[in-house]
Scaffold this motif. Structure first.
Motif, PDB file in Angstrom:
ATOM      1  N   UNK A  16       0.813  -1.053  -0.005  1.00 12.44           N
ATOM      2  CA  UNK A  16       0.035   0.058   0.015  1.00 12.44           C
ATOM      3  C   UNK A  16       0.914   1.208  -0.142  1.00 12.44           C
ATOM      4  N   UNK A  28       3.489   1.562  -1.770  1.00 10.37           N
ATOM      5  CA  UNK A  28       4.125   1.842  -3.053  1.00 10.37           C
ATOM      6  C   UNK A  28       2.893   2.466  -3.914  1.00 10.37           C
ATOM      7  N   UNK A  29       1.670   1.742  -3.566  1.00  9.83           N
ATOM      8  CA  UNK A  29       0.670   2.267  -4.554  1.00  9.83           C
ATOM      9  C   UNK A  29      -0.236   3.353  -4.071  1.00  9.83           C
ATOM     10  N   UNK A  37       0.090   6.847  -3.392  1.00  7.75           N
ATOM     11  CA  UNK A  37       0.199   8.089  -4.243  1.00  7.75           C
ATOM     12  C   UNK A  37      -0.682   7.943  -5.548  1.00  7.75           C
ATOM     13  N   UNK A  38      -0.303   6.889  -6.232  1.00  8.11           N
ATOM     14  CA  UNK A  38      -0.913   6.672  -7.628  1.00  8.11           C
ATOM     15  C   UNK A  38      -2.586   6.367  -7.151  1.00  8.11           C
ATOM     16  N   UNK A  39      -2.621   5.677  -6.120  1.00  7.90           N
ATOM     17  CA  UNK A  39      -4.256   5.312  -5.947  1.00  7.90           C
ATOM     18  C   UNK A  39      -4.973   6.533  -5.550  1.00  7.90           C
ATOM     19  N   UNK A  70      -4.232   9.813  -6.728  1.00  8.35           N
ATOM     20  CA  UNK A  70      -4.615  10.503  -7.901  1.00  8.35           C
ATOM     21  C   UNK A  70      -5.415   9.696  -9.096  1.00  8.35           C
ATOM     22  N   UNK A  71      -5.473   8.554  -9.154  1.00  5.06           N
ATOM     23  CA  UNK A  71      -6.242   7.829  -9.886  1.00  5.06           C
ATOM     24  C   UNK A  71      -7.791   7.630  -9.361  1.00  5.06           C
ATOM     25  N   UNK A  98      -8.904   9.732  -7.473  1.00  2.00           N
ATOM     26  CA  UNK A  98      -9.872  11.340  -7.518  1.00  2.00           C
ATOM     27  C   UNK A  98     -10.088  11.838  -8.984  1.00  2.00           C
ATOM     28  N   UNK A 119     -11.124   7.604 -11.235  1.00  2.00           N
ATOM     29  CA  UNK A 119     -12.433   6.726 -10.840  1.00  2.00           C
ATOM     30  C   UNK A 119     -13.640   7.441 -10.476  1.00  2.00           C
TER      31      UNK A 119
END
Lengths: 415, 288, 282
Positions: free
Chosen positions: B9, B11-12, B14-16, B18-19, B21, B24
Motif C-alpha cells: 500500500x 507504494x501504490x 500516491x497513484x491510488x 491520484x487515480x 480522485x 475513478x
C-alpha cells in the motif's frame, strides 16, 4: 490592523475580479481578434478581457461543458445563431430586451434579430450574417463556349438551367473516364444551411411552426423533390464531386479551375482573392422553375451568461463588440458579412461592389432564417447525415424518412 | 512476490489517490449516468437499464456501429502490432542507420491525432489529393478513399497504422532491452539462425511487453474517435460510424448523457473482455 | 559481449526494407513540410500531378513560420505545453513507478482491485468523463491554473501497467538478497529497481510527454485564459468551418511536432541492448 488589512485585501480582490470579464470566443486568428479586444481595454482602463479562442471543431463541446457545469462563467460567449433557442430554453442566456431598446435593435437586419430571439424574447446579439450565391469561373465558361450567366438579380437562374450548365461544363480533359473539371461544387456539401433554400424555393417548410416536428416537413413531397434534385447532381448527372465536405477544399476546387461553378457563401468574395489567377462572376442563388427565391442567412451571435456576476461589464462589452466601429474593424480583418446595414454604408468603397450589392439585396429581400427550435443542433446533425448519405447515393425519400423519425425522437424531449 | 500489506500500500498509495480522485470518481459518475436520463433543462432521473435495453433492442444505429467497431478493431489491432513488432526487431541492434529509422518511424506519432486526421483528409482527397497523385503517376486509376462506402473504413485503418505503428514500436524496443544478451550468445554458439533466435528467445521473453501493447492498443483502437469526427462524420452512409462517434453525438449534440454513457460503458465491457483473453493468450496473467 | 555480425547481404536487405517502410511514413510528412516552406497558395497544385516539386519546393520561405511565432504567439503555446508536460512527467514517473513496483512485487489486500482500477482508467474515453472531471476541478478550485492541466494527468494507468510489466522481469531473488542485507524497501526501489528499468522509465517519459503534448479538449475546458493556451489548441485553431489556413496549420503542426521528435531522438539511445537487464533474468 490585521482585520483592516484582510478587508482591504478582500476589497482589492473583488475589485480586481470585477474588472475581469471572461469571454469564450470562436477560434478566429489571434491577429484578427486581439486588436479589437485591446481597443476595448484601452477605452476602459482597469478592465481586463480574459478571452479564450476555441477552435471551431471543439467550440460547441466546450460551450456545453462550461455552461452545464454552472458557475456564471464565461460571462460572454459566442453563439452560433441557430443555437440561440437551445441555450435560451435551458436558461443559459440572459434575456436582453431590457438592455436593448427597439431603436437599438433596428441597427441590425430584421432577420438577424429574429435569429437571435426565442419565444418573443431577444437573447443573442447579431455579430455577423451571411448569404450565398452561385460563383462561376468565367474562363471555363469562355473556353468551352458556354454563355456567361448574367450577374443580376433579375436574371436568377433556375436549378434546371444550372444543371444543364453543369452537365456541359463537366469535362474529362484527359479521357481517363473521370472528370477533370466539375460542373459545380457545393461548399459544405451536407450543411442544411445551404440546402434548405432548395426545398424552400419549392414552397416546402423545413420544420413544423412550433419547431418540434420534422415528419411531414422534411418528408413532404416538395422537400423530397428538392433532395432528389440534389441526389441527381452527384449520382445521375455526376456533375458535382462527392466527398468534398470542407469549405476550404471546395473553394480550392473552384479557385484552381477544377470546378466551373461554386455554390457558396458571401465570404468567398474575400477568400477567393487567394486565387488571383481566376476571374469569377456571381449569379444569384438559383430557384426551381415557378418557385420563390429563397437564400440562406445567419451567422454568429454574442450572448451573455444568465448567471454572470458582471452583467454591467458584460453588456458594455457586447455593445462594444457588436457595435458599428468594432464591426467595421472586424469586417476589414476577417471578411465575414456584417449584420448591421450601417456598416455597409460606412464602407462604400467595399460594399458598392456589384457582388456585395447583390448579397445585400438578398439579405434584405429573400433571406430566410434557419428554423427556430431548441433542438437545432440535434435536428441539424441528423439532417446533415441524411444529406451526406443522399449525396453518396442513398434514396432521398428513405433517407429523409429515417432522419425525420430520429429527429422527432430527439425533439420530443422539448415538448 | 513479497507478502506485505504495508509495503504494498505504501507504494501504490500516491497513484491510488491520484487515480481515485481524477479517474475513478469521474468514471463512476459516468457509469451511473448510464442508468439515468436527463431532461433538456438538466433534471435527471433514474431509469434502470432502460438506456441499455433501448440500445440493444430499438436503437436504429447501435448494432451497425457495434459491428463496424468490432471489425475495425479486429483488423487494425493485429496489423499495428505486427508492423510495430517487425520494425522494432529490425531496429533493435545498434547500427549506423538505427537511430535515423527509429526517428522516422516515430515521426507520425509526434503529430496529434486531430492534425493527422486533417492531413490525411487532404492527402486522401477523392479527386486531387497526394495519394491519387501517386496512383496516377503509376498509371493506376484514382480512388475515392473516404468518399466510398467500400473504402472509408479501410482508410481509417490505414490512417491509424500510419499514426500508431511507430508509437507501439517504442514499447517493443523498450521490452527488447530486457532480454539478456547471454541467451543470444549461447544460441550463436549453437549456430541458431536469426529466425530461430527470434522464435525461441525474443518472442517468448517479450510476452509481458506483448501483453501490455496488446491490451493498451486494444483500448486505444476501440476508442478511436478523432478521424471519424474530423474526416468522415460516420459516413459515407454510416460505413465508419464507430461507437465512440455515436457516444460523442449523444453527449455533446443530442444532450443525451444517458445514451452516451451507456455506449461508453458497453465499450468498457468489450475492452475488458478482450483484455482478459489477451492476458490469457500471452500467458502474462493477471497474477504472476 | 561481442556478437557475430550479420552478413553484408542481410544488412543490405534490411536496409532496403527499412527504407521502403520509412517512405510510407515520411512521404506525407515531406509534402506537409514542403507545403509549409512554400509561399502560401493553393493546396493541391503540387500534390497532383506528382512531381519532384511535390516534396522539394523550388522557392523556400520561412514566412509561414515567422508569422505563427511573431503574430500568433505560437512560442507561448509551445512553452505552456512544455511546462505542463515536464511537470506531469516529474509526478507521473515517481508515483506510477512506485505503484508498478507495488503491483509487481508485493501481495497485499486489494491488489487485484487496484490493478483493475489501473486497467479501466485507460479504457474509458476522456469525452465521457470530462464533465464530472471539470466539476471536480472547479470544486478543488484549481480550474484555470496549470494544476488543472497537470494533476488530472499525473496518475496514468497505462504507465503503471507498463512499469508493472517491466518490474516483474526483475528476479525476486535479488530483492530477497538485498532484504537480508537489511535494505529498506525504499532503498531497494531506488537502488535496484529503478536503475534496472531505464528503458521503462524512458518509455514512460515519452508516453506521458506525448499524452500531454497531444491533449486538446481538456486544456480548452480546464483553462480559459489565453496565457494557458497549449500547442494543440494553437494548431487546431487554423481550421474552421469558414476557412482553413493551410500555411499556418502545416507550419504550426511541424513546429509543434519537433519537441516530441527531438525528445525521442535523444532518449532512444537508452533502447540499446546491454544497458540494462544484462543477465538478470533467471
Amino acid at each position: 490592523m490585521r482585520k483592516a488589512f484582510l478587508l482591504g485585501l478582500f476589497l482589492l480582490a473583488t475589485l480586481l475580479s470585477a474588472a475581469t470579464l471572461e469571454v469564450l470566443w470562436m477560434g478566429w486568428p489571434k491577429d484578427q481578434v486581439m486588436p479589437l479586444i485591446e481597443e476595448f481595454q484601452k477605452q476602459n482602463p482597469g478592465v481586463e478581457i480574459d478571452i479564450q479562442l476555441v477552435p471551431f471543431g471543439q467550440l460547441f463541446q466546450t460551450i456545453e461543458v462550461r455552461l452545464s457545469s454552472g458557475g456564471g462563467t464565461p460571462d460572454v460567449y459566442i453563439v452560433d445563431g441557430p443555437n440561440t433557442a437551445s441555450y435560451a430554453a435551458r436558461g443559459y442566456l440572459l434575456p436582453l430586451d431590457d438592455f436593448f431598446s427597439t431603436q437599438e435593435k433596428a441597427a441590425w437586419f430584421p432577420s438577424s434579430i429574429v435569429a437571435g430571439s426565442y419565444r418573443g424574447k431577444f437573447y443573442s446579439v447579431p455579430y455577423g450574417t451571411s448569404s450565398a450565391g452561385l460563383f462561376f469561373n468565367k474562363e471555363i465558361f469562355e473556353k468551352y463556349g458556354v454563355p456567361l450567366p448574367e450577374e443580376s438579380l433579375d436574371a436568377r437562374m433556375t436549378w434546371d438551367e444550372v444543371a444543364e450548365l453543369a452537365k456541359r461544363l463537366t469535362i474529362d480533359t484527359d479521357n481517363d473516364g473521370r472528370p477533370d473539371i466539375w460542373g459545380i461544387v457545393i461548399e459544405q456539401i451536407d450543411r442544411p444551411y445551404l440546402l434548405f433554400p432548395l426545398a424552400q424555393s419549392l414552397g416546402a417548410q423545413v420544420l413544423s411552426p412550433d419547431g418540434l416536428t420534422a415528419t411531414g416537413y422534411i418528408t413532404s413531397e416538395k422537400f423530397v423533390e428538392a433532395a432528389t434534385f440534389y441526389w441527381k447532381l452527384f449520382n445521375e448527372w455526376k456533375v458535382a464531386p462527392q466527398g468534398v465536405n470542407d469549405s476550404a477544399i471546395a473553394r480550392e476546387y473552384f479557385g484552381t479551375g477544377k470546378a466551373a461553378m461554386l455554390l457558396g457563401n458571401e465570404w468567398n468574395i474575400v477568400r477567393l482573392l487567394k486565387y488571383p489567377e481566376i476571374r469569377f462572376g456571381l449569379s444569384p442563388f438559383p430557384i426551381f422553375p415557378g418557385g420563390t427565391a429563397v437564400t440562406p442567412t445567419g451567422s454568429w451571435h454574442v450572448g451573455i451568461n444568465s448567471k454572470t456576476k458582471k452583467q454591467e461589464l458584460a453588456l458594455k462589452f457586447v455593445k462594444y463588440i457588436t457595435g458599428k466601429e468594432a464591426v467595421i474593424q472586424w469586417y476589414l480583418a476577417n471578411g465575414v458579412a456584417p449584420a448591421r446595414p450601417d456598416v455597409y454604408e460606412a464602407l462604400p468603397e467595399i460594399f458598392m461592389h456589384p457582388m456585395w450589392q447583390m448579397f445585400l439585396q438578398e439579405m434584405k429581400t429573400t433571406a430566410v432564417t434557419r428554423p427556430l427550435t431548441p433542438g437545432y443542433s440535434q435536428y441539424e446533425l441528423i439532417l446533415r447525415e441524411a444529406f451526406n448519405s443522399i449525396h453518396y447515393g442513398a434514396p432521398p425519400k428513405q433517407a429523409l424518412e429515417d432522419a425525420a423519425k430520429k429527429i422527432d425522437r430527439e425533439l420530443s424531449k422539448y415538448k | 512476490m513479497f507478502r506485505s500489506n504495508r509495503a504494498g500500500w505504501f507504494f501504490i498509495l500516491p497513484a491510488f489517490v491520484f487515480l481515485g480522485l481524477f479517474k475513478i470518481v469521474p468514471i463512476g459518475v459516468s457509469v451511473l449516468e448510464s442508468l439515468r436520463q436527463t431532461t433538456y433543462t438538466g433534471r435527471s432521473y433514474f431509469v434502470g437499464f432502460e438506456n441499455y435495453t433501448y440500445l440493444f433492442f430499438e436503437d436504429p444505429t447501435f448494432w451497425n456501429s457495434f459491428w463496424i467497431t468490432l471489425i475495425y478493431s479486429l483488423v487494425v489491432n493485429p496489423l499495428i502490432i505486427l508492423i510495430a513488432l517487425v520494425m522494432a526487431l529490425l531496429l533493435n541492434e545498434n547500427r549506423f542507420f538505427t537511430k535515423f529509422f527509429r526517428t522516422v518511424f516515430f515521426l507520425p506519432t509526434a503529430i496529434s491525432f486531430a492534425v493527422v486526421s486533417v492531413i490525411w483528409s487532404v492527402v486522401l482527397d477523392p479527386h486531387y489529393g497526394l495519394a491519387n497523385g501517386f496512383l496516377t503517376l503509376f498509371g493506376l486509376p484514382a480512388q475515392p478513399f473516404f468518399a466510398s462506402t467500400a473504402q472509408a473504413l479501410w482508410c481509417l485503418v490505414f490512417l491509424n497504422v500510419w499514426r500508431s505503428a511507430g508509437y507501439w514500436m517504442m514499447y517493443f524496443l523498450a521490452g527488447l532491452q530486457n532480454i539478456p544478451e547471454s541467451l543470444y550468445q549461447a544460441a550463436d554458439i549453437d549456430g541458431a539462425s536469426a529466425w530461430t533466435k527470434t522464435r525461441k528467445i525474443t518472442l517468448p521473453l517479450l510476452s509481458r511487453t506483448f501483453a501490455f501493447v496488446l491490451v493498451a492498443n486494444t483500448a486505444f483502437n476501440f476508442l478511436t474517435f478523432a478521424p471519424v469526427y474530423i474526416i468522415t462524420k460516420g459516413g459515407p452512409r454510416g460505413s465508419t460510424n464507430l461507437l465512440m462517434y455515436e457516444s460523442y453525438k449523444s453527449a455533446f449534440v443530442n444532450l443525451d448523457m444517458g445514451r452516451a454513457s451507456a455506449i461508453t460503458t458497453i465499450l468498457l465491457g468489450i475492452i475488458l473482455i478482450f483484455s482478459l483473453f489477451e492476458f490469457k493468450w500471452t500467458k502474462a496473467g493477471f497474477e504472476y | 559481449m561481442m556478437r557475430r555480425y550479420k552478413k553484408p547481404l542481410v544488412l543490405a536487405a534490411e536496409f532496403v526494407l527499412l527504407t521502403a517502410i520509412s517512405l510510407f511514413f515520411i512521404l506525407p510528412i515531406l509534402w506537409i513540410v514542403a507545403s509549409a516552406l512554400r509561399p502560401s497558395g493553393p493546396l493541391y497544385t503540387y500534390a497532383n500531378p506528382l512531381t519532384l516539386q511535390t516534396f522539394f519546393p523550388t522557392t523556400v520561405t520561412f514566412d509561414n513560420f515567422v508569422h505563427i511565432f511573431k503574430n500568433l504567439h505560437f512560442g507561448r503555446a509551445l512553452l505552456n505545453s512544455l511546462l505542463v508536460a515536464v511537470a506531469t512527467i516529474a509526478i507521473s514517473v515517481l508515483i506510477c513507478s512506485m505503484a508498478g513496483f507495488g503491483l509487481a512485487k508485493f501481495a497485499f489486500r486489494g491488489k487485484n482491485l487496484f490493478f483493475f482500477i489501473v486497467l479501466i482508467t485507460f479504457m474509458v474515453p476522456f469525452e465521457s468523463i470530462v464533465i464530472p472531471l471539470f466539476v471536480l476541478v472547479k470544486r478543488l478550485n484549481i480550474d484555470n491554473t496549470y494544476f488543472a492541466l497537470i494533476l488530472p494527468a499525473a496518475g496514468n494507468g497505462l504507465a503503471i501497467f507498463l512499469f508493472r510489466q517491466f518490474f516483474s522481469e526483475v528476479p525476486t531473488e535479488i530483492l530477497e538478497a538485498a532484504r537480508i542485507d537489511g535494505a529498506s524497501w525504499i532503498r531497494i526501489f531506488r537502488k535496484i529497481i529503478l536503475p534496472l528499468s531505464i528503458p521503462a522509465i524512458v518509455t514512460v517519459i515519452v508516453m506521458v510527454f506525448m499524452f500531454q503534448w497531444n491533449s486538446l479538449f481538456w486544456p480548452l475546458i480546464a483553462t480559459h485564459s489565453s496565457r494557458f493556451e497549449v500547442v494543440q489548441v494553437a494548431i487546431t485553431a487554423h481550421r474552421s468551418t469558414e476557412d482553413t489556413s493551410w500555411a499556418n496549420l502545416f507550419s504550426s503542426a511541424i513546429a509543434g511536432s519537433l519537441p516530441p521528435v527531438i525528445l525521442f531522438f535523444f532518449l532512444q539511445k537508452y533502447f540499446v541492448r546491454g544497458i540494462s537487464g544484462t543477465g538478470l533474468k533467471g
